[in-house]
Motif scaffolding. Structure first.
Motif, PDB file in Angstrom:
ATOM      1  N   LEU A  94       0.953  -1.228  -0.001  1.00 17.78           N
ATOM      2  CA  LEU A  94       0.053   0.141   0.053  1.00 17.78           C
ATOM      3  C   LEU A  94       0.800   1.323   0.065  1.00 17.78           C
ATOM      4  O   LEU A  94       0.175   2.286   0.106  1.00 17.78           O
ATOM      5  N   ASP A  95       2.257   1.184   0.130  1.00 18.62           N
ATOM      6  CA  ASP A  95       3.250   2.256  -0.203  1.00 18.62           C
ATOM      7  C   ASP A  95       2.733   3.121  -1.457  1.00 18.62           C
ATOM      8  O   ASP A  95       2.293   2.331  -2.682  1.00 18.62           O
ATOM      9  N   GLY A  96       2.860   4.697  -1.229  1.00 19.98           N
ATOM     10  CA  GLY A  96       2.644   5.147  -2.427  1.00 19.98           C
ATOM     11  C   GLY A  96       1.442   5.599  -2.672  1.00 19.98           C
ATOM     12  O   GLY A  96       0.444   5.055  -2.192  1.00 19.98           O
ATOM     13  N   GLU A  97       1.289   6.463  -3.587  1.00 20.33           N
ATOM     14  CA  GLU A  97      -0.148   6.926  -4.178  1.00 20.33           C
ATOM     15  C   GLU A  97      -0.741   5.986  -5.308  1.00 20.33           C
ATOM     16  O   GLU A  97      -0.011   5.472  -6.126  1.00 20.33           O
ATOM     17  N   PRO A  98      -1.756   5.623  -4.981  1.00 18.67           N
ATOM     18  CA  PRO A  98      -2.361   4.438  -5.931  1.00 18.67           C
ATOM     19  C   PRO A  98      -2.612   5.021  -7.118  1.00 18.67           C
ATOM     20  O   PRO A  98      -3.076   6.284  -7.262  1.00 18.67           O
ATOM     21  N   GLN A  99      -2.409   4.365  -8.286  1.00 20.34           N
ATOM     22  CA  GLN A  99      -2.771   4.913  -9.627  1.00 20.34           C
ATOM     23  C   GLN A  99      -4.414   4.587  -9.865  1.00 20.34           C
ATOM     24  O   GLN A  99      -4.869   3.521  -9.065  1.00 20.34           O
ATOM     25  N   GLN A 100      -4.895   5.105 -10.647  1.00 20.24           N
ATOM     26  CA  GLN A 100      -6.279   4.729 -11.005  1.00 20.24           C
ATOM     27  C   GLN A 100      -6.444   3.234 -11.369  1.00 20.24           C
ATOM     28  O   GLN A 100      -7.484   2.682 -10.791  1.00 20.24           O
ATOM     29  N   SER A 101      -5.519   2.635 -11.818  1.00 16.78           N
ATOM     30  CA  SER A 101      -5.846   1.294 -12.184  1.00 16.78           C
ATOM     31  C   SER A 101      -5.725   0.232 -11.012  1.00 16.78           C
ATOM     32  O   SER A 101      -6.140  -0.954 -10.904  1.00 16.78           O
ATOM     33  N   THR A 102      -4.847   0.772 -10.022  1.00 15.85           N
ATOM     34  CA  THR A 102      -4.587   0.011  -8.753  1.00 15.85           C
ATOM     35  C   THR A 102      -5.675   0.433  -7.598  1.00 15.85           C
ATOM     36  O   THR A 102      -5.461  -0.040  -6.565  1.00 15.85           O
ATOM     37  N   LEU A 103      -6.320   1.460  -7.664  1.00 19.15           N
ATOM     38  CA  LEU A 103      -7.209   2.111  -6.709  1.00 19.15           C
ATOM     39  C   LEU A 103      -7.999   0.951  -6.211  1.00 19.15           C
ATOM     40  O   LEU A 103      -8.309   0.806  -4.998  1.00 19.15           O
ATOM     41  N   ALA A 104      -8.795   0.258  -6.954  1.00 11.92           N
ATOM     42  CA  ALA A 104      -9.717  -0.651  -6.733  1.00 11.92           C
ATOM     43  C   ALA A 104      -9.007  -1.805  -5.778  1.00 11.92           C
ATOM     44  O   ALA A 104      -9.565  -2.157  -4.908  1.00 11.92           O
ATOM     45  N   ALA A 105      -7.702  -2.161  -6.262  1.00 17.07           N
ATOM     46  CA  ALA A 105      -7.062  -3.101  -5.713  1.00 17.07           C
ATOM     47  C   ALA A 105      -6.769  -2.604  -4.026  1.00 17.07           C
ATOM     48  O   ALA A 105      -6.745  -3.493  -3.325  1.00 17.07           O
ATOM     49  N   HIS A 106      -6.292  -1.430  -3.886  1.00 15.64           N
ATOM     50  CA  HIS A 106      -6.208  -1.114  -2.684  1.00 15.64           C
ATOM     51  C   HIS A 106      -7.273  -0.948  -2.017  1.00 15.64           C
ATOM     52  O   HIS A 106      -7.025  -1.409  -0.737  1.00 15.64           O
ATOM     53  N   THR A 107      -8.301  -0.513  -2.432  1.00 11.22           N
ATOM     54  CA  THR A 107      -9.583  -0.726  -1.650  1.00 11.22           C
ATOM     55  C   THR A 107     -10.039  -1.987  -1.148  1.00 11.22           C
ATOM     56  O   THR A 107     -10.301  -2.306   0.015  1.00 11.22           O
ATOM     57  N   ALA A 108      -9.994  -2.978  -1.959  1.00  3.05           N
ATOM     58  CA  ALA A 108     -10.251  -4.494  -1.807  1.00  3.05           C
ATOM     59  C   ALA A 108      -9.157  -4.803  -0.855  1.00  3.05           C
ATOM     60  O   ALA A 108      -9.742  -5.459   0.112  1.00  3.05           O
TER      61      ALA A 108
END
Length: 180
Positions: A94-108
């Motif tokens: 979860l380090d760094g700013e999530p890109q739009q493509s990984t935002l869903a994965a970070h949230t999940a």
């Protein structure tokens, strides 16, 4: 071609130097350093008590053996000491700013971690050694989803093995670093 060999030799030389320092330091200092690798006081005290280690492989073998002997209380203590990100680990998923493509994965992943902690009442721990940073988020998410299917007893066993692997990796990075 001599540069990679030299770097490899430099890492080995640092590991020998750091191991020598670990072997000769005061017990309290050694325990403190070892607690950075695994938050179980009994694990750290056991490794410190069995010094000196003739080589890094012997230290890692002793760390594995001490990990296999952790009680449920020791494991709970080690898990309570876990921080994210840990200074001896690589990039956290979860380090760094999530890109739009990984935002869903970070949230999940955040949702899965919350469910895991609710279900098992301890921190989710997974060893990410050997995974490139770009794959860590996916591997963590897949791991947590799979492990949510475990019962409590199965999950304690998996968590204990993950802790052993994490501690071993941190210990290897500690002796390879110039931090000590």
């Amino acid at each position: 071609m001599s540069l990679p060999t030299r770097r490899s030799g430099d890492v080995r030389a640092r590991a020998v130097t750091t191991l020598r320092r670990l072997n000769t330091s005061a017990a309290e200092t050694a325990v403190s350093l070892l607690l950075d690798c695994c938050g179980s006081r009994r694990w750290a005290a056991r490794l410190a008590a069995h010094r000196p280690y003739p080589d890094v492989e012997s230290l890692l073998a002793a760390a594995d053996e001490a990990s296999y002997d952790l009680t449920v209380t020791d494991l709970a203590e080690a898990l309570a000491a876990e921080t994210a990100p840990h200074p001896l680990d690589g990039p956290h998923p979860l380090d760094g700013e999530p890109q739009q493509s990984t935002l869903a994965a970070h949230t999940a992943l955040r949702a899965a971690q919350a469910e895991y902690e609710r279900q098992f009442a301890h921190t989710f721990l997974i060893c990410l050694d050997g995974y490139p940073p770009r794959d860590r988020l996916d591997h963590t998410l897949a791991g947590i989803r799979t492990r949510l299917e475990n019962n409590s007893e199965e999950e304690w066993a998996v968590t204990a093995e993950e802790l052993r692997r994490v501690a071993r990796g941190r210990l290897g990075r500690l002796v390879a670093s110039e931090a000590f």
